[in-house]
Design an enzyme around this catalytic site. Structure first.
Site, PDB file in Angstrom:
ATOM      1  N   ARG A 186       0.815  -1.223   0.000  1.00  0.00           N
ATOM      2  CA  ARG A 186       0.000   0.000   0.000  1.00  0.00           C
ATOM      3  C   ARG A 186       0.848   1.273   0.000  1.00  0.00           C
ATOM      4  NH1 ARG A 186      -2.270  -3.681  -1.270  1.00  0.00           N
ATOM      5  NH2 ARG A 186      -4.201  -4.577  -0.487  1.00  0.00           N
ATOM      6  N   SER A 246     -11.614  -1.728   2.371  1.00  0.00           N
ATOM      7  CA  SER A 246     -10.829  -2.040   3.566  1.00  0.00           C
ATOM      8  C   SER A 246     -10.352  -0.742   4.213  1.00  0.00           C
ATOM      9  CB  SER A 246      -9.624  -2.913   3.197  1.00  0.00           C
ATOM     10  OG  SER A 246     -10.052  -4.152   2.695  1.00  0.00           O
ATOM     11  N   GLU A 316      -5.966   2.693   5.912  1.00  0.00           N
ATOM     12  CA  GLU A 316      -5.671   2.637   4.486  1.00  0.00           C
ATOM     13  C   GLU A 316      -6.349   3.808   3.787  1.00  0.00           C
ATOM     14  OE1 GLU A 316      -6.794  -0.610   1.114  1.00  0.00           O
ATOM     15  OE2 GLU A 316      -5.637  -1.364   2.820  1.00  0.00           O
TER      16      GLU A 316
END
EC number: 1.3.1.98
Length: 320
Positions: A186, A246, A316
Site C-alpha cells: 500500500r 478495507s 488505508e
C-alpha cells in the site's frame, strides 16, 4: 481561499469544459458519503489543462488533492482549504501503446489516471489482455490505485506497472520508469532523484497516466477469472452500504479484520458509522454519518485493538 485566488482560478477555467466550483461539500464525492467542504473543485480533461492548472495553484500558493473516484478518501468536517481535482476526458481513457513497445510477448497499455478500475478491466477483458484480473471489484481510479499500490487476493497493481507519466507543480511532465519506484504494501516511493535533479514525493505530483505490461490471452478465460474474483469478494464484503473498502492496512503477518473481530468490535457503532458485521475491516455509513463519527470510530477501533493485541492499526483510507 481568498477572493483574488478565486478570481484567478475562475478566469483560468472560464472556457474549459468544466469551470471551477467553490465551497463544495465532499459528501457526494466520497464513497463513504461523508465529509466536510472543499474550498474548490475542478474537473480537468486534458494534459495541457492539468499543466496550466497546477502552475496556477503553485502561483496562488494553494494546495490540492486528486480525488479519483473518491473510494479511499475522507475529508474531515473541518474541510479542505485547497482544490480537489478530478481527472476526466482524455485523462480517463485507455489505449494500447505502439506496436514496437511490445516486450517479451507482453503488450503495453496506457490508462489515464482518472480511468476507473472497472472501466480499465472491462477494456482489458474485451481486448483479451490478462494480468490484472485480481483487481476486479476494487473501486477507485487507476491513478489512485497506483499511488497506493492497491491490491487484493495476493496481487498488487505494481506487479504489472511499467511506467508513470506525472505532472509536477511547475507543470512539467515527468516520465517515471518502474525501475525508479519502490513499491511495497500500500505504498509507492520514488528512488533517489527524478527530473531536474530534485527529490520527488508522489504526493506532490499528479499521476496523469500509467502504463502496464499485460499478457495476451483468451477473452472468455479472462472474463471467467474476473467473475470468479468478483464472486469471492462479494461473498465476504458488505454490499448496499457506503464504505471505503478495507479501512485499515493489514499488519505484517496478520489481518486487520481478524484483529478487529477478535476484539469484539463487529457491529460497534459511533453515531451512524459502524464496524460492518459482515467484514470487520469495513467501516460503513449506515445513514447520515459525519466524518467525525467515522474518525471517532476509527480511533476507538485502533485503541481497542492496541490494548488487546499491542498492534497499532494504520488507516488505508486517506484522511484529508
Amino acid at each position: 481561499m481568498n477572493k483574488q485566488q478565486r478570481e484567478s482560478l475562475a478566469k483560468l477555467t472560464k472556457n474549459w469544459p468544466s469551470t471551477m466550483q467553490f465551497d463544495v461539500s465532499m459528501t457526494s464525492y466520497s464513497s463513504l458519503r461523508a465529509g466536510g467542504r472543499a474550498a474548490g473543485l475542478i474537473d480537468i480533461h486534458t494534459l495541457p489543462e492539468l499543466q496550466d492548472f497546477l502552475v496556477c495553484l503553485h502561483e496562488q500558493q494553494l494546495v490540492f488533492r486528486v480525488i479519483g473516484r473518491g473510494s479511499n478518501i475522507l475529508v474531515t468536517d473541518k474541510g479542505f482549504p485547497g482544490v480537489m481535482i478530478q481527472l476526466k476526458g482524455e485523462l480517463e481513457q485507455v489505449c494500447p501503446v505502439e506496436a514496437e513497445k511490445v516486450e517479451g510477448g507482453e503488450l503495453l497499455v496506457k490508462a489515464g489516471g482518472g480511468c476507473s478500475l472497472g472501466k480499465f478491466l472491462s477494456w482489458c477483458t474485451k481486448q483479451g489482455l490478462s494480468g490484472l484480473e485480481f483487481m476486479t471489484g476494487i473501486p477507485g481510479s487507476v491513478g489512485g490505485a497506483v499511488r497506493m499500490n492497491a491490491g487484493a487476493l495476493g496481487g498488487e497493481i505494481g506487479d504489472r506497472l511499467h511506467s508513470l507519466e506525472c505532472v509536477d507543480a511547475c507543470g512539467s511532465v515527468i516520465q517515471v520508469p518502474r525501475a525508479e519506484l519502490r513499491l511495497s504494501y500500500r505504498k509507492v516511493e520514488f528512488i533517489g532523484r527524478i527530473g531536474r535533479d530534485r527529490e520527488r514525493d508522489i504526493d506532490a505530483l499528479v499521476v496523469a497516466s500509467a502504463r502496464f505490461r499485460l499478457i495476451p490471452g483468451v477473452q472468455e478465460e479472462i472474463r471467467s477469472c474476473c467473475t470468479g474474483f468478483l464472486a469471492r469478494r462479494k461473498g465476504k464484503q458488505p454490499t448496499g452500504v457506503a464504505s471505503a473498502g478495507s479501512f485499515f492496512k493489514n499488519p505484517t503477518g496478520d489481518a486487520a479484520g481478524r484483529l478487529i473481530e477478535a476484539a469484539g468490535l463487529k457491529g460497534h457503532c459511533c453515531g451512524e458509522a459502524m464496524v460492518s458485521p459482515v467484514h470487520a475491516n469495513f467501516i460503513v455509513n449506515t445513514g447520515k454519518s459525519t466524518a467525525t463519527d467515522i474518525l471517532t470510530l476509527m480511533q476507538q477501533v485502533q485503541e481497542t485493538v492496541f490494548q488487546k493485541f499491542a498492534v497499532r492499526l494504520e488507516p488505508e483510507v486517506e484522511i484529508i
